[in-house]
Design a protein around this motif. Structure first.
Motif, mmCIF file in Angstrom:
data_model
loop_
_atom_site.group_PDB
_atom_site.id
_atom_site.type_symbol
_atom_site.label_atom_id
_atom_site.label_comp_id
_atom_site.label_asym_id
_atom_site.label_seq_id
_atom_site.Cartn_x
_atom_site.Cartn_y
_atom_site.Cartn_z
ATOM 1 N N ARG A 18 -12.420 13.735 -5.150
ATOM 2 C CA ARG A 18 -12.007 13.866 -3.751
ATOM 3 C C ARG A 18 -11.216 15.143 -3.482
ATOM 4 O O ARG A 18 -10.844 15.399 -2.331
ATOM 5 C CB ARG A 18 -11.166 12.661 -3.329
ATOM 6 C CG ARG A 18 -9.832 12.548 -4.037
ATOM 7 C CD ARG A 18 -9.170 11.204 -3.781
ATOM 8 N NE ARG A 18 -8.865 11.000 -2.389
ATOM 9 C CZ ARG A 18 -7.755 11.416 -1.786
ATOM 10 N NH1 ARG A 18 -6.861 12.089 -2.494
ATOM 11 N NH2 ARG A 18 -7.530 11.180 -0.534
ATOM 12 N N MET A 57 -11.145 17.990 2.174
ATOM 13 C CA MET A 57 -10.563 16.655 2.129
ATOM 14 C C MET A 57 -9.066 16.697 1.853
ATOM 15 O O MET A 57 -8.310 15.847 2.340
ATOM 16 C CB MET A 57 -11.302 15.803 1.112
ATOM 17 C CG MET A 57 -12.764 15.613 1.485
ATOM 18 S SD MET A 57 -13.416 13.993 1.101
ATOM 19 C CE MET A 57 -13.539 14.127 -0.659
ATOM 20 N N GLU A 106 -3.913 13.197 7.927
ATOM 21 C CA GLU A 106 -3.751 11.747 8.035
ATOM 22 C C GLU A 106 -2.361 11.288 7.614
ATOM 23 O O GLU A 106 -1.922 10.210 8.010
ATOM 24 C CB GLU A 106 -4.829 11.047 7.211
ATOM 25 C CG GLU A 106 -6.227 11.238 7.789
ATOM 26 C CD GLU A 106 -7.317 10.575 6.969
ATOM 27 O OE1 GLU A 106 -7.028 10.128 5.829
ATOM 28 O OE2 GLU A 106 -8.459 10.507 7.463
ATOM 29 N N CYS A 113 -17.666 15.545 2.443
ATOM 30 C CA CYS A 113 -16.642 16.157 3.290
ATOM 31 C C CYS A 113 -16.981 16.006 4.768
ATOM 32 O O CYS A 113 -16.102 15.773 5.591
ATOM 33 C CB CYS A 113 -16.472 17.631 2.942
ATOM 34 S SG CYS A 113 -15.679 17.907 1.345
ATOM 35 N N ARG A 167 -15.857 12.662 6.260
ATOM 36 C CA ARG A 167 -14.425 12.600 6.567
ATOM 37 C C ARG A 167 -14.046 13.513 7.723
ATOM 38 O O ARG A 167 -13.174 13.184 8.520
ATOM 39 C CB ARG A 167 -13.598 12.945 5.334
ATOM 40 C CG ARG A 167 -13.560 11.799 4.321
ATOM 41 C CD ARG A 167 -12.391 11.932 3.379
ATOM 42 N NE ARG A 167 -11.126 11.689 4.041
ATOM 43 C CZ ARG A 167 -9.947 12.052 3.520
ATOM 44 N NH1 ARG A 167 -9.894 12.697 2.372
ATOM 45 N NH2 ARG A 167 -8.829 11.804 4.175
ATOM 46 N N SER A 209 -12.095 12.556 11.237
ATOM 47 C CA SER A 209 -10.744 13.129 11.304
ATOM 48 C C SER A 209 -10.252 13.342 12.728
ATOM 49 O O SER A 209 -9.055 13.500 12.959
ATOM 50 C CB SER A 209 -10.719 14.477 10.568
ATOM 51 O OG SER A 209 -11.442 15.460 11.317
#
Length: 203
Positions: free
Chosen positions: A91, A96, A103, A126, A129, A133
């Motif tokens: 990850r 990320m 986050e 990626c 996410r 986001s």
């Protein structure tokens, strides 16, 4: 510039790239060139440390850099007793790691006001996410026809395609020397890095 690890990356590999970086200048005719060169410098740092040569930055509406990261998949630290897997994190992609900061409320801007500039077109992991986001815009410097996802975003399942409509995606407005430099950093040392990856996922 971080010191190169001669075992994992090889000074003979990065030295020519460092020399090229020192010769490159941002072209004022290209609005993303200045930030792209900075992003390339970070990507080169990642490569020198034995990781994939990829980096990303976040900018606010005024164009100021508010966060940055680089690929750390092979230099991540873990409290894991299994030594064969220490130093690897699937990850720890540059994109990320920035989303993690977002986050965790470490970036003092609403996501929709932010733009991510990444040195290489984001991979499928990626992109998923990024779409979740809430980030306003994603720009990439170098295309990745083999592993990138933005050039085939229209092939996503319908729910993900709907999410993609909330975000702007495009190739950054950079000069050809800068784009080629980002491409060359991202493709440097790939056979060695792929072998390292396979040793981690199939030890």
């Amino acid at each position: 510039m971080a010191k190169a690890d001669p075992v994992s990356s090889g000074t003979t590999l990065t030295a020519p790239l460092i020399g090229r970086l020192e010769q490159l200048q941002a072209d004022p005719e290209y609005r993303d060139d200045r930030h792209a060169l900075y992003c390339c410098r970070l990507a080169l740092d990642a490569l020198e440390q034995g990781n994939y040569g990829v980096a990303a930055i976040l900018t606010d509406p005024q164009g100021a850099v508010v966060a940055q990261s680089e690929n750390r998949v092979f230099s991540a630290t873990h409290d894991n007793s299994d030594s064969s897997r220490q130093g690897f994190s699937s990850r720890a992609h540059a994109e990320m790691l920035l989303i993690d900061q977002l986050e965790e409320n470490l970036i003092a801007h609403p996501p929709q006001q932010l733009t991510m500039l990444v040195s290489l077109e984001p991979c499928p992991m990626c992109l998923a996410r990024l779409l979740l986001s809430g980030m306003g815009s994603v720009r990439y410097i170098a295309a990745d026809p083999h592993g990138g996802m933005l050039h085939c975003i229209d092939k996503l399942p319908p729910a993900w395609r709907n999410l993609s409509q909330l975000q702007t995606h495009y190739q950054a407005h950079v000069s050809e020397p800068v784009r080629q430099f980002a491409t060359d950093i991202s493709s440097a040392n790939l056979p060695v890095l792929r072998e390292k990856l396979l040793k981690h996922i199939r030890p």
